[in-house]
Design an enzyme around this catalytic site. Structure first.
Site, PDB file in Angstrom:
ATOM      1  N   ARG A 191       0.850  -1.207   0.000  1.00 18.32           N
ATOM      2  CA  ARG A 191       0.000   0.000   0.000  1.00 18.32           C
ATOM      3  C   ARG A 191       0.881   1.252   0.000  1.00 18.32           C
ATOM      4  O   ARG A 191       0.621   2.211  -0.741  1.00 18.32           O
ATOM      5  CB  ARG A 191      -0.916   0.020   1.226  1.00 18.32           C
ATOM      6  CG  ARG A 191      -1.996  -1.058   1.233  1.00 18.32           C
ATOM      7  CD  ARG A 191      -3.066  -0.762   2.268  1.00 18.32           C
ATOM      8  NE  ARG A 191      -4.005  -1.877   2.367  1.00 18.32           N
ATOM      9  CZ  ARG A 191      -3.989  -2.796   3.339  1.00 18.32           C
ATOM     10  NH1 ARG A 191      -3.097  -2.715   4.313  1.00 18.32           N
ATOM     11  NH2 ARG A 191      -4.864  -3.783   3.334  1.00 18.32           N
ATOM     12  N   TYR A 223      -5.902   1.205 -11.940  1.00 20.13           N
ATOM     13  CA  TYR A 223      -5.736   0.517 -10.653  1.00 20.13           C
ATOM     14  C   TYR A 223      -4.726  -0.632 -10.648  1.00 20.13           C
ATOM     15  O   TYR A 223      -3.747  -0.596  -9.906  1.00 20.13           O
ATOM     16  CB  TYR A 223      -7.102   0.010 -10.169  1.00 20.13           C
ATOM     17  CG  TYR A 223      -7.027  -0.716  -8.858  1.00 20.13           C
ATOM     18  CD1 TYR A 223      -6.953  -2.105  -8.813  1.00 20.13           C
ATOM     19  CD2 TYR A 223      -7.004  -0.015  -7.650  1.00 20.13           C
ATOM     20  CE1 TYR A 223      -6.863  -2.775  -7.601  1.00 20.13           C
ATOM     21  CE2 TYR A 223      -6.913  -0.674  -6.438  1.00 20.13           C
ATOM     22  CZ  TYR A 223      -6.848  -2.056  -6.411  1.00 20.13           C
ATOM     23  OH  TYR A 223      -6.745  -2.716  -5.223  1.00 20.13           O
ATOM     24  N   TYR A 262      -0.555  -1.367  -8.912  1.00 17.29           N
ATOM     25  CA  TYR A 262      -0.065  -2.426  -8.025  1.00 17.29           C
ATOM     26  C   TYR A 262       1.081  -3.200  -8.668  1.00 17.29           C
ATOM     27  O   TYR A 262       1.985  -3.654  -7.978  1.00 17.29           O
ATOM     28  CB  TYR A 262      -1.226  -3.334  -7.573  1.00 17.29           C
ATOM     29  CG  TYR A 262      -2.059  -2.595  -6.560  1.00 17.29           C
ATOM     30  CD1 TYR A 262      -3.015  -1.670  -6.977  1.00 17.29           C
ATOM     31  CD2 TYR A 262      -1.807  -2.713  -5.190  1.00 17.29           C
ATOM     32  CE1 TYR A 262      -3.710  -0.901  -6.059  1.00 17.29           C
ATOM     33  CE2 TYR A 262      -2.510  -1.956  -4.270  1.00 17.29           C
ATOM     34  CZ  TYR A 262      -3.461  -1.048  -4.705  1.00 17.29           C
ATOM     35  OH  TYR A 262      -4.135  -0.276  -3.803  1.00 17.29           O
TER      36      TYR A 262
END
Lengths: 210, 207
Positions: free
Chosen positions: A55, A71, A75
């Protein structure tokens, strides 16, 4: 970290692109998207990093890059950044694999911090204030509740490592419960809101008696 | 190492020069496999779990059971983790569960404003709209308007309470059982509880 990711309550955004109960398909629209999450599980299972560090890595994407990157791609880049920072692989190896630059997250601004030792064991019904502190590392309270007073509605029966520590891979993360703290909409945003209350799940270290 | 404004590519203002997302993702996976860090099939195995195991059908089953079994309802509301555990539905990002009870006076909505946290095993992975900046920025400040824009009108006398998933608690909404479902079986009831009902942006409809 007062990062670009902490955008709750920010104004100027348009409609959420969804009609209730519209078909959204499966979790992935492209197979490669699973590599973002798969990479998280790989790192966690092998003890390379915690999900908290993932995170934080995503939070460390340069702000414009963060806002313009979809999105799952965030990551992929976050996981890649951590693996480079942990010396599991190098940025050069990633660049060589695609033949093009592979931009990564910006370095952490802090080494994290340990949980507080002077925590109060808050109980349901207590009035608490989110500490008015500013910290450049990973935190799990949104800025909209900093310094605000709310009421505890739940004390968790489980405990977890303090995010500001484990989010930096430290070994002094401790273990503490979290409190569900209810803030009225008026206390958060005055007249400029239609929410009655927002409940935030806050680690004990973040709170002080009100 | 990190991207700065000075590296913005002329043809795509705002973003640096880089391979496509797919190329970079696959390159990352291949490098990890070449180094022996990732076993063949590791990501594919998790993809299968995400696609086949984690599902809002589980959350719907829990809601339907709560609607038809008062003792289970009490357990779900007092110890969500135990209730979900009875079904074997605990798992990654779903280990400490709190169910939020809607009523005639309160409507609950779930979000994760800082990233995307969701009760994966019982709601499924979060949809794109839940992870959008529009939802993350607006839902905790103007939920009534956001829900109305989605087609869910909450009467003015019903308060809206938004839960921000900022730690390890993972939430599911227990909606009000709608009128017109008297005598329905749990299976029939589960069918009207959608993923969006569990997140809190939709109301279950009798038909």
């Amino acid at each position: 970290m007062d990062g670009i990711h902490d955008l709750a309550g920010m104004q100027g955004f348009g409609r959420v692109d969804h009609i209730a109960d519209a078909d959204v398909g499966g979790p992935f629209h492209h197979d490669w998207e699973a590599i973002g999450y798969g990479g998280i599980f790989l790192g966690v299972e092998k003890g390379i990093f915690s999900i908290d560090e993932v995170r934080h890595a995503v939070e460390r994407l340069e702000p414009l890059y963060y806002l313009m990157t979809p999105y799952y791609e965030r990551y992929v880049v976050g996981v890649a950044s951590l693996l480079v920072e942990k010396r599991v692989l190098t940025q050069d190896e990633l660049v060589a694999a695609t033949g093009k630059p592979f931009p990564l997250a910006r370095p952490a601004l802090s080494q994290g911090r340990a949980p507080r030792q002077d925590r109060s064991p808050f109980a349901v019904g207590d009035r608490v204030r989110v500490r008015d502190d500013h910290f450049a590392g990973h935190v799990r309270y949104p800025a909209y509740c900093r310094g605000k007073v709310g009421t505890v509605t739940h004390r968790t029966s489980a405990q977890w490592p303090f995010p500001d520590a484990i989010g930096h891979g430290r070994n002094d993360c401790g273990s503490e419960p979290t409190l569900h703290v209810e803030f009225t909409g008026a206390d958060l945003w005055g007249d400029d809101t239609d929410v009655s209350a927002v409940v935030v799940d806050l680690f004990e270290t973040y709170l002080e008696p009100a | 190492m990190s991207v700065g404004v000075e590296e913005m590519h002329d043809n795509r203002p705002g973003l640096p020069l880089q391979a496509s997302a797919e190329e970079r993702a696959r390159a990352l996976y291949q490098v990890l496999k070449d180094k022996g860090v990732a076993a063949d099939g590791f990501v594919e195995g998790w993809q299968k779990v995400f696609e086949e195991d984690f599902s809002p059908r589980r959350g719907a089953e829990l809601v339907a059971r709560a609607w038809t079994d008062p003792d289970f309802r009490d357990l779900l509301l007092s110890d969500g983790t135990a209730a979900v555990g009875q079904y074997g539905y605990l798992g990654p990002q779903g280990e400490y569960i709190v169910a939020l009870e809607d009523s005639a006076s309160v409507k609950h909505v779930v979000t994760c404003t800082l990233c995307s946290c969701t009760a994966w095993p019982i709601l499924g992975l979060p949809p794109t709209w839940y992870k959008s900046f529009e939802y993350r920025a607006r839902i905790c400040r103007e939920p009534r308007k956001v829900l109305a824009e989605m087609g869910t009108d909450i009467p003015a006398e019903v308060a809206i309470k938004v839960y921000d998933t900022t730690a390890e608690t993972r939430y599911m909404v227990l909606p009000v059982r709608p009128e017109g479902t008297g005598g329905w079986s749990a299976e029939q009831l589960a069918q009207i509880v959608t993923k969006d009902c569990l997140i809190g942006v939709a109301l279950p409809k009798a038909g």
